[in-house]
Design a protein around this motif. Structure first.
Motif, PDB file in Angstrom:
ATOM      1  N   GLY A   1     -18.093 -62.371 -64.457  1.00  0.00           N
ATOM      2  CA  GLY A   1     -19.242 -61.566 -64.061  1.00  0.00           C
ATOM      3  C   GLY A   1     -19.492 -60.320 -64.881  1.00  0.00           C
TER       4      GLY A   1
ATOM      5  N   SER B   1     -23.096 -59.803 -65.756  1.00  0.00           N
ATOM      6  CA  SER B   1     -23.944 -59.616 -64.582  1.00  0.00           C
ATOM      7  C   SER B   1     -23.786 -58.226 -63.987  1.00  0.00           C
ATOM      8  CB  SER B   1     -23.612 -60.669 -63.513  1.00  0.00           C
ATOM      9  OG  SER B   1     -23.847 -61.975 -64.003  1.00  0.00           O
TER      10      SER B   1
ATOM     11  N   PRO C   1     -23.495 -58.588 -58.002  1.00  0.00           N
ATOM     12  CA  PRO C   1     -23.387 -57.597 -59.084  1.00  0.00           C
ATOM     13  C   PRO C   1     -23.592 -56.152 -58.642  1.00  0.00           C
ATOM     14  CG  PRO C   1     -24.547 -59.522 -59.878  1.00  0.00           C
ATOM     15  CD  PRO C   1     -24.349 -59.725 -58.404  1.00  0.00           C
TER      16      PRO C   1
END
Length: 212
Positions: free
Chosen positions: A45, A48, A186
């Motif tokens: 992630g 993101s 996020p």
């Protein structure tokens, strides 16, 4: 501030900001422009959460793999195909060194950036955050969004992910801040990182990481 000249040969003297730990100061003032480097496995992630964290800090966001691809004029997979992993790692290191000359950035690094010892010289100039995700969830994410990931282009990507994580985990663990990133969206994860940053700031002049 002028745009970062990643595609030109210009060099800029690295800034060495002070790292204040005075809790009465706003976080951005405490950071004084040090870069935030997001590390972790592919699919954790970084790309993101990076923009959300940059927005909260008033920083700019940079995806290092995107800069590498732009500098090379081709995709990451094409770099691996023509130059091999060693060629990619060399370019990755050059790009990271150039990024480290600038300040007030949130940088999403490639999953293997920690495997090159010399890269830690650049990472130490900032603050390193490891986004931790369990292998099963990494597999689920990568199956849903395989993307441009040459290291997974083989018969058994599941085994490859597990092997890569085992090889890199002790390096990721050298980060200044370790954040469980498995179940957060996020924006929530960015807020979680933001809340934890004051606790890991170092005194003025001290390197942020103790990694090799």
């Amino acid at each position: 501030m002028a745009a970062c000249p990643f595609t030109c040969a210009a060099t800029v003297k690295a800034l060495k900001p002070m790292h204040s730990k005075d809790p009465s100061l706003p976080l951005k003032q405490q950071l004084q422009g040090i870069n935030i480097y997001l590390i972790g496995m592919m699919g954790c992630g970084k790309s993101s959460v990076g923009p959300a964290l940059a927005e909260l800090l008033g920083y700019r966001f940079i995806d290092a793999d995107g800069v590498i691809a732009a500098a090379a004029g081709c995709s990451i997979s094409e770099i691996f195909k023509t130059e091999g992993e060693s060629g990619f790692r060399q370019l990755e290191g050059e790009v990271l060194q150039q990024i480290s000359q600038w300040h007030s950035l949130v940088v999403a690094t490639g999953g293997g950036v920690v495997t090159t010892t010399t890269n830690w010289g650049a990472l130490r100039q900032g603050l390193v955050v490891w986004l931790q995700v369990e292998p099963a969830q990494l597999l689920e994410r990568l199956e849903a969004q395989p993307g441009d990931r040459p290291l997974l282009q083989q018969a058994n990507p599941k085994e490859q992910i597990i092997n890569l994580l085992q090889d890199r985990e002790h390096l990721y663990a050298q980060a200044d801040l370790q954040i469980a990133a498995g179940n957060c969206d996020p924006k929530a994860l960015a807020s979680k990182i933001l809340a934890a940053l004051p606790g890991v700031l170092k005194p003025p002049g001290a390197p942020q990481t103790t990694a090799p």
